[in-house]
Motif scaffolding. Structure first.
Motif: not given
Length: 68
Positions: A13-17, A23-26
């Motif tokens: 998770c790009a936002m957390v990690d 941007p994150c995959w989500c």
């Protein structure tokens, strides 16, 4: 790595990690749940769980129903 709260799978998770600014995959899937963050007690879901949740929310169409 993040851990999915629904199934326990590890995923990135790009936002957390943290990320290189990508941007994150989500962000590529339709919005379906509130974005996790410090103001909520939500955590990220893995791609499989988020996609399954989105699919469950989609209205089901009856193949025998005529349009209009």
């Amino acid at each position: 790595m993040s851990v999915c709260k629904r199934c326990g799978a590890e995923f990135s998770c790009a936002m957390v990690d943290g990320s290189d600014g990508s941007p994150c995959w989500c962000t590529a899937v339709p919005p379906a749940v509130p974005v996790p963050g410090p103001e909520t007690d939500l955590t990220c879901w893995c791609p499989a769980c988020l996609k399954a949740h989105i699919a469950q929310r989609q209205p089901r169409t009856d193949p025998n129903r005529r349009a209009g």
